[in-house]
Scaffold this active site. Structure first.
Site, PDB file in Angstrom:
ATOM      1  N   HIS A 218       0.879  -1.185   0.000  1.00 41.94           N
ATOM      2  CA  HIS A 218       0.000   0.000   0.000  1.00 41.94           C
ATOM      3  C   HIS A 218       0.913   1.231   0.000  1.00 41.94           C
ATOM      4  O   HIS A 218       1.340   1.707   1.040  1.00 41.94           O
ATOM      5  CB  HIS A 218      -0.870  -0.058   1.258  1.00 41.94           C
ATOM      6  CG  HIS A 218      -1.892   1.028   1.364  1.00 41.94           C
ATOM      7  ND1 HIS A 218      -3.249   0.773   1.316  1.00 41.94           N
ATOM      8  CD2 HIS A 218      -1.781   2.363   1.522  1.00 41.94           C
ATOM      9  CE1 HIS A 218      -3.914   1.914   1.433  1.00 41.94           C
ATOM     10  NE2 HIS A 218      -3.049   2.893   1.577  1.00 41.94           N
ATOM     11  N   HIS A 220       2.164   5.143  -1.018  1.00 43.86           N
ATOM     12  CA  HIS A 220       1.720   6.523  -1.247  1.00 43.86           C
ATOM     13  C   HIS A 220       2.758   7.226  -2.112  1.00 43.86           C
ATOM     14  O   HIS A 220       3.953   6.934  -2.018  1.00 43.86           O
ATOM     15  CB  HIS A 220       1.544   7.249   0.089  1.00 43.86           C
ATOM     16  CG  HIS A 220       0.265   6.889   0.781  1.00 43.86           C
ATOM     17  ND1 HIS A 220      -0.314   7.674   1.741  1.00 43.86           N
ATOM     18  CD2 HIS A 220      -0.559   5.822   0.645  1.00 43.86           C
ATOM     19  CE1 HIS A 220      -1.435   7.103   2.167  1.00 43.86           C
ATOM     20  NE2 HIS A 220      -1.593   5.983   1.526  1.00 43.86           N
ATOM     21  N   CYS A 251      -2.757  10.817   3.484  1.00 47.27           N
ATOM     22  CA  CYS A 251      -2.651  10.714   4.927  1.00 47.27           C
ATOM     23  C   CYS A 251      -2.571  12.121   5.488  1.00 47.27           C
ATOM     24  O   CYS A 251      -1.762  12.925   5.027  1.00 47.27           O
ATOM     25  CB  CYS A 251      -1.402   9.938   5.307  1.00 47.27           C
ATOM     26  SG  CYS A 251      -1.098   9.944   7.086  1.00 47.27           S
TER      27      CYS A 251
HETATM   28 MG    MG Z   1      -3.571   4.994   1.890  1.00 51.45          MG
END
Ligand code: MG
Length: 311
Positions: A218, A220, A251
Protein backbone atom coordinates in the site's frame (compact mmCIF):
# COMPACT_ATOMS: atom_id res chain seq x y z
CA UNK A 1 -10.97 8.92 -24.54
CA UNK A 2 -7.77 6.88 -24.82
CA UNK A 3 -5.26 7.79 -27.50
CA UNK A 4 -3.59 4.48 -26.95
CA UNK A 5 -2.31 2.12 -24.36
CA UNK A 6 1.34 1.36 -23.69
CA UNK A 7 2.85 -1.43 -25.74
CA UNK A 8 3.24 -4.57 -23.66
CA UNK A 9 6.79 -5.70 -22.96
CA UNK A 10 6.58 -8.58 -20.47
CA UNK A 11 9.63 -8.61 -18.20
CA UNK A 12 11.09 -11.73 -16.60
CA UNK A 13 10.49 -12.42 -12.94
CA UNK A 14 7.12 -10.70 -12.72
CA UNK A 15 3.67 -12.19 -12.04
CA UNK A 16 1.26 -12.80 -14.94
CA UNK A 17 -1.62 -11.26 -13.02
CA UNK A 18 -2.01 -8.72 -10.22
CA UNK A 19 -5.07 -8.26 -8.04
CA UNK A 20 -5.76 -4.62 -7.36
CA UNK A 21 -7.28 -3.88 -3.97
CA UNK A 22 -9.16 -0.67 -4.71
CA UNK A 23 -9.31 1.62 -1.66
CA UNK A 24 -10.81 4.79 -3.17
CA UNK A 25 -14.24 4.66 -1.54
CA UNK A 26 -12.74 4.13 1.92
CA UNK A 27 -9.13 5.35 2.16
CA UNK A 28 -9.67 7.84 -0.66
CA UNK A 29 -12.82 9.49 0.61
CA UNK A 30 -12.22 9.36 4.34
CA UNK A 31 -10.09 12.50 4.36
CA UNK A 32 -12.46 14.54 2.16
CA UNK A 33 -13.46 17.74 3.91
CA UNK A 34 -16.99 18.01 2.56
CA UNK A 35 -19.37 15.12 3.22
CA UNK A 36 -19.87 13.11 0.04
CA UNK A 37 -23.52 12.01 -0.40
CA UNK A 38 -24.14 8.30 0.16
CA UNK A 39 -25.65 7.98 -3.33
CA UNK A 40 -22.43 9.33 -4.89
CA UNK A 41 -20.36 6.82 -2.92
CA UNK A 42 -22.62 3.97 -4.03
CA UNK A 43 -22.39 5.10 -7.65
CA UNK A 44 -18.59 5.35 -7.30
CA UNK A 45 -18.38 1.75 -6.05
CA UNK A 46 -20.71 0.53 -8.81
CA UNK A 47 -18.62 2.26 -11.49
CA UNK A 48 -15.39 0.81 -10.05
CA UNK A 49 -16.89 -2.68 -10.16
CA UNK A 50 -18.09 -1.96 -13.70
CA UNK A 51 -14.54 -1.02 -14.67
CA UNK A 52 -13.39 -4.51 -13.70
CA UNK A 53 -12.02 -3.98 -10.21
CA UNK A 54 -12.86 -7.17 -8.32
CA UNK A 55 -11.98 -5.94 -4.84
CA UNK A 56 -13.42 -2.60 -3.73
CA UNK A 57 -12.97 -1.58 -0.11
CA UNK A 58 -16.37 -0.09 0.55
CA UNK A 59 -16.36 1.69 3.90
CA UNK A 60 -15.36 1.55 7.55
CA UNK A 61 -17.27 0.58 10.65
CA UNK A 62 -15.32 2.82 12.97
CA UNK A 63 -17.24 4.99 15.38
CA UNK A 64 -18.94 7.76 13.33
CA UNK A 65 -17.31 10.38 15.57
CA UNK A 66 -13.81 9.31 14.45
CA UNK A 67 -14.47 9.43 10.72
CA UNK A 68 -17.64 11.45 10.02
CA UNK A 69 -17.20 10.95 6.26
CA UNK A 70 -17.87 7.21 6.67
CA UNK A 71 -20.67 7.55 9.23
CA UNK A 72 -23.15 6.35 6.57
CA UNK A 73 -21.73 2.80 6.43
CA UNK A 74 -25.09 1.23 7.42
CA UNK A 75 -26.85 3.12 4.66
CA UNK A 76 -24.15 2.62 2.01
CA UNK A 77 -23.33 -1.06 2.31
CA UNK A 78 -26.82 -2.37 1.38
CA UNK A 79 -26.76 -0.14 -1.73
CA UNK A 80 -23.78 -2.05 -3.13
CA UNK A 81 -23.90 -5.48 -1.51
CA UNK A 82 -25.57 -7.01 -4.58
CA UNK A 83 -22.41 -6.39 -6.64
CA UNK A 84 -20.48 -9.46 -7.71
CA UNK A 85 -17.17 -8.21 -6.30
CA UNK A 86 -15.33 -8.49 -3.02
CA UNK A 87 -16.35 -5.63 -0.70
CA UNK A 88 -14.06 -5.58 2.34
CA UNK A 89 -14.84 -3.16 5.17
CA UNK A 90 -12.73 -1.87 8.04
CA UNK A 91 -13.60 -2.90 11.59
CA UNK A 92 -11.61 -1.48 14.51
CA UNK A 93 -13.19 -3.53 17.30
CA UNK A 94 -15.93 -6.01 18.19
CA UNK A 95 -18.66 -3.39 17.92
CA UNK A 96 -17.53 -2.62 14.37
CA UNK A 97 -17.49 -6.32 13.56
CA UNK A 98 -21.05 -6.68 14.89
CA UNK A 99 -22.19 -3.88 12.59
CA UNK A 100 -20.40 -5.40 9.57
CA UNK A 101 -21.79 -8.89 10.24
CA UNK A 102 -25.31 -7.52 10.63
CA UNK A 103 -25.09 -6.17 7.08
CA UNK A 104 -23.70 -9.38 5.63
CA UNK A 105 -20.11 -8.24 5.03
CA UNK A 106 -17.91 -11.17 3.98
CA UNK A 107 -14.50 -9.54 4.32
CA UNK A 108 -13.14 -7.31 7.05
CA UNK A 109 -9.90 -5.57 7.82
CA UNK A 110 -8.27 -4.47 11.06
CA UNK A 111 -5.68 -1.71 11.09
CA UNK A 112 -2.55 -1.79 13.21
CA UNK A 113 0.52 0.43 13.35
CA UNK A 114 4.19 -0.49 13.21
CA UNK A 115 5.02 2.50 15.41
CA UNK A 116 3.98 3.51 18.90
CA UNK A 117 3.40 7.15 17.89
CA UNK A 118 0.86 6.32 15.21
CA UNK A 119 -0.82 3.64 17.32
CA UNK A 120 -1.29 6.34 19.95
CA UNK A 121 -2.52 8.95 17.45
CA UNK A 122 -4.82 6.66 15.48
CA UNK A 123 -6.04 4.20 18.09
CA UNK A 124 -5.07 5.79 21.42
CA UNK A 125 -3.33 2.55 22.36
CA UNK A 126 0.13 1.04 22.38
CA UNK A 127 0.99 -1.32 19.50
CA UNK A 128 0.50 -4.35 21.74
CA UNK A 129 -2.75 -3.02 23.23
CA UNK A 130 -4.09 -2.58 19.70
CA UNK A 131 -3.09 -6.14 18.79
CA UNK A 132 -4.86 -7.37 21.92
CA UNK A 133 -7.97 -5.43 20.87
CA UNK A 134 -7.90 -7.07 17.43
CA UNK A 135 -7.42 -10.61 18.71
CA UNK A 136 -11.10 -11.37 19.47
CA UNK A 137 -12.20 -9.45 16.36
CA UNK A 138 -10.07 -11.59 14.06
CA UNK A 139 -10.98 -14.80 15.90
CA UNK A 140 -14.72 -14.14 15.63
CA UNK A 141 -14.51 -13.00 12.02
CA UNK A 142 -12.65 -16.17 11.11
CA UNK A 143 -15.15 -18.30 13.04
CA UNK A 144 -17.88 -16.65 10.95
CA UNK A 145 -16.00 -17.66 7.80
CA UNK A 146 -14.90 -14.14 6.88
CA UNK A 147 -11.66 -13.28 5.13
CA UNK A 148 -9.54 -11.00 7.32
CA UNK A 149 -6.96 -8.51 6.16
CA UNK A 150 -4.53 -6.82 8.51
CA UNK A 151 -3.37 -3.34 7.62
CA UNK A 152 -0.07 -2.19 8.99
CA UNK A 153 0.59 1.56 8.88
CA UNK A 154 3.96 3.35 8.99
CA UNK A 155 6.01 0.41 7.69
CA UNK A 156 8.78 2.63 6.30
CA UNK A 157 8.71 5.95 8.09
CA UNK A 158 6.72 7.70 10.77
CA UNK A 159 6.10 11.47 10.95
CA UNK A 160 7.06 11.60 14.64
CA UNK A 161 9.67 8.84 14.89
CA UNK A 162 11.43 9.07 11.51
CA UNK A 163 12.69 5.90 9.78
CA UNK A 164 11.08 2.72 11.09
CA UNK A 165 13.40 -0.24 11.76
CA UNK A 166 12.71 -3.25 9.55
CA UNK A 167 12.77 -5.67 12.49
CA UNK A 168 9.98 -3.77 14.21
CA UNK A 169 7.78 -4.00 11.12
CA UNK A 170 8.55 -7.71 10.87
CA UNK A 171 7.52 -8.23 14.50
CA UNK A 172 4.10 -6.57 14.11
CA UNK A 173 3.44 -8.15 10.69
CA UNK A 174 4.24 -11.55 12.18
CA UNK A 175 1.89 -10.79 15.11
CA UNK A 176 -0.98 -9.90 12.75
CA UNK A 177 -0.37 -13.10 10.78
CA UNK A 178 -0.37 -15.09 14.02
CA UNK A 179 -3.73 -13.56 15.01
CA UNK A 180 -5.16 -15.10 11.84
CA UNK A 181 -5.05 -12.29 9.28
CA UNK A 182 -4.87 -14.07 5.92
CA UNK A 183 -3.61 -11.02 4.08
CA UNK A 184 -1.23 -8.35 5.37
CA UNK A 185 -1.14 -4.96 3.73
CA UNK A 186 2.12 -3.08 4.29
CA UNK A 187 1.39 0.63 4.33
CA UNK A 188 3.85 3.38 3.45
CA UNK A 189 1.54 5.86 5.09
CA UNK A 190 3.69 8.96 4.56
CA UNK A 191 5.17 7.83 1.26
CA UNK A 192 8.86 7.77 2.24
CA UNK A 193 9.74 4.27 1.01
CA UNK A 194 12.24 3.74 -1.78
CA UNK A 195 12.72 0.49 -3.74
CA UNK A 196 15.78 -0.73 -1.82
CA UNK A 197 13.90 -0.30 1.46
CA UNK A 198 10.97 -2.29 0.04
CA UNK A 199 13.41 -4.99 -0.98
CA UNK A 200 14.95 -5.11 2.51
CA UNK A 201 11.57 -5.34 4.25
CA UNK A 202 10.19 -8.06 1.97
CA UNK A 203 13.41 -10.07 2.29
CA UNK A 204 13.26 -9.82 6.10
CA UNK A 205 9.58 -10.83 6.11
CA UNK A 206 10.34 -13.85 3.94
CA UNK A 207 13.08 -14.88 6.39
CA UNK A 208 10.55 -14.52 9.23
CA UNK A 209 8.18 -16.92 7.50
CA UNK A 210 5.78 -14.38 5.99
CA UNK A 211 5.62 -15.24 2.28
CA UNK A 212 4.96 -12.72 -0.48
CA UNK A 213 1.73 -14.57 -1.27
CA UNK A 214 0.31 -13.36 2.08
CA UNK A 215 1.28 -9.75 1.47
CA UNK A 216 -0.21 -6.71 -0.19
CA UNK A 217 1.58 -3.40 -0.62
CA UNK A 218 0.00 0.00 0.00
CA UNK A 219 2.20 2.78 -1.33
CA UNK A 220 1.72 6.52 -1.25
CA UNK A 221 3.14 8.75 -3.95
CA UNK A 222 4.24 11.65 -1.73
CA UNK A 223 7.78 11.62 -3.15
CA UNK A 224 6.92 10.08 -6.53
CA UNK A 225 8.17 6.62 -5.53
CA UNK A 226 4.95 4.60 -5.47
CA UNK A 227 5.33 2.87 -8.85
CA UNK A 228 9.03 2.16 -8.39
CA UNK A 229 8.24 0.65 -5.00
CA UNK A 230 5.42 -1.39 -6.51
CA UNK A 231 7.75 -2.81 -9.14
CA UNK A 232 10.23 -3.77 -6.40
CA UNK A 233 7.43 -5.61 -4.58
CA UNK A 234 6.29 -7.41 -7.75
CA UNK A 235 9.84 -8.65 -8.26
CA UNK A 236 9.56 -10.20 -4.80
CA UNK A 237 6.44 -12.12 -5.79
CA UNK A 238 3.81 -9.82 -4.30
CA UNK A 239 0.64 -10.01 -6.45
CA UNK A 240 -1.81 -7.82 -4.49
CA UNK A 241 -1.44 -4.07 -4.78
CA UNK A 242 -3.57 -1.42 -3.07
CA UNK A 243 -4.46 1.66 -5.08
CA UNK A 244 -7.02 4.44 -5.10
CA UNK A 245 -8.93 5.48 -8.22
CA UNK A 246 -7.79 8.88 -9.40
CA UNK A 247 -5.14 9.02 -6.65
CA UNK A 248 -7.85 10.04 -4.22
CA UNK A 249 -6.97 10.53 -0.59
CA UNK A 250 -3.80 10.44 1.39
CA UNK A 251 -2.65 10.71 4.93
CA UNK A 252 -3.34 13.77 7.05
CA UNK A 253 0.13 13.36 8.57
CA UNK A 254 1.99 13.35 5.25
CA UNK A 255 3.79 16.51 4.16
CA UNK A 256 1.88 17.06 0.92
CA UNK A 257 -1.59 16.52 -0.44
CA UNK A 258 -0.25 13.78 -2.73
CA UNK A 259 -1.45 10.52 -1.35
CA UNK A 260 -2.43 7.08 -2.46
CA UNK A 261 -0.99 5.49 -5.57
CA UNK A 262 -3.54 6.16 -8.33
CA UNK A 263 -5.15 3.01 -9.70
CA UNK A 264 -4.94 4.36 -13.25
CA UNK A 265 -1.17 4.97 -12.94
CA UNK A 266 -0.77 1.42 -11.63
CA UNK A 267 -2.87 -0.12 -14.40
CA UNK A 268 -0.89 1.82 -17.02
CA UNK A 269 2.41 0.40 -15.76
CA UNK A 270 1.05 -3.14 -15.39
CA UNK A 271 -0.41 -2.98 -18.88
CA UNK A 272 3.00 -2.01 -20.20
CA UNK A 273 4.53 -5.00 -18.43
CA UNK A 274 1.94 -7.33 -19.93
CA UNK A 275 0.46 -8.05 -16.49
CA UNK A 276 -3.28 -8.81 -16.37
CA UNK A 277 -5.53 -6.88 -13.99
CA UNK A 278 -8.97 -7.26 -15.56
CA UNK A 279 -9.40 -3.47 -15.41
CA UNK A 280 -10.84 -1.45 -18.29
CA UNK A 281 -8.66 1.66 -18.13
CA UNK A 282 -11.08 3.82 -20.16
CA UNK A 283 -13.98 3.07 -17.85
CA UNK A 284 -11.85 3.56 -14.77
CA UNK A 285 -10.54 6.91 -16.02
CA UNK A 286 -14.08 8.03 -16.85
CA UNK A 287 -15.07 7.10 -13.30
CA UNK A 288 -12.31 9.25 -11.81
CA UNK A 289 -13.17 12.17 -14.10
CA UNK A 290 -16.81 11.88 -13.02
CA UNK A 291 -15.87 11.75 -9.32
CA UNK A 292 -13.48 14.69 -9.66
CA UNK A 293 -16.40 16.72 -10.99
CA UNK A 294 -18.52 15.62 -8.05
CA UNK A 295 -15.75 16.66 -5.63
CA UNK A 296 -15.07 19.90 -7.49
CA UNK A 297 -11.35 19.48 -8.21
CA UNK A 298 -9.19 17.60 -10.71
CA UNK A 299 -7.71 14.17 -10.08
CA UNK A 300 -4.01 14.19 -9.11
CA UNK A 301 -3.41 11.05 -11.23
CA UNK A 302 -1.03 11.67 -14.13
CA UNK A 303 -2.68 8.92 -16.16
CA UNK A 304 -6.18 10.31 -15.59
CA UNK A 305 -4.95 13.72 -16.73
CA UNK A 306 -3.20 12.35 -19.80
CA UNK A 307 -6.08 10.13 -20.88
CA UNK A 308 -8.80 12.69 -20.27
CA UNK A 309 -6.95 15.61 -21.86
CA UNK A 310 -8.89 16.97 -24.80
CA UNK A 311 -7.29 19.05 -27.52
MG1 MG B 1 -3.57 4.99 1.89
Amino acid sequence: MTDGLPMAFPAPGLPARVRIHEVGPRDGLQNEQGVVPTEVKAEFIRRLAGAGLDTVEATSFVHPRWVPQLADAEKLFPLVSDLDVRLPVLVPNERGLDRALALGAREVAVFASATESFAKANLNRTVDEALAMFEPVVARARAEGLAVRGYLSMCFGDPWEGPVPVDRVVRVTRALADLGCGELSLGDTIGVATPGHVDALLTALGEAGVPASALAVHFHDTYGQALANTLAALRHGVTTVDASAGGLGGCPYAKSATGNLATEDLVWMLRGLGIETGVDLDRLTATSVWLAEELGRPSPSRTVRALSHKE
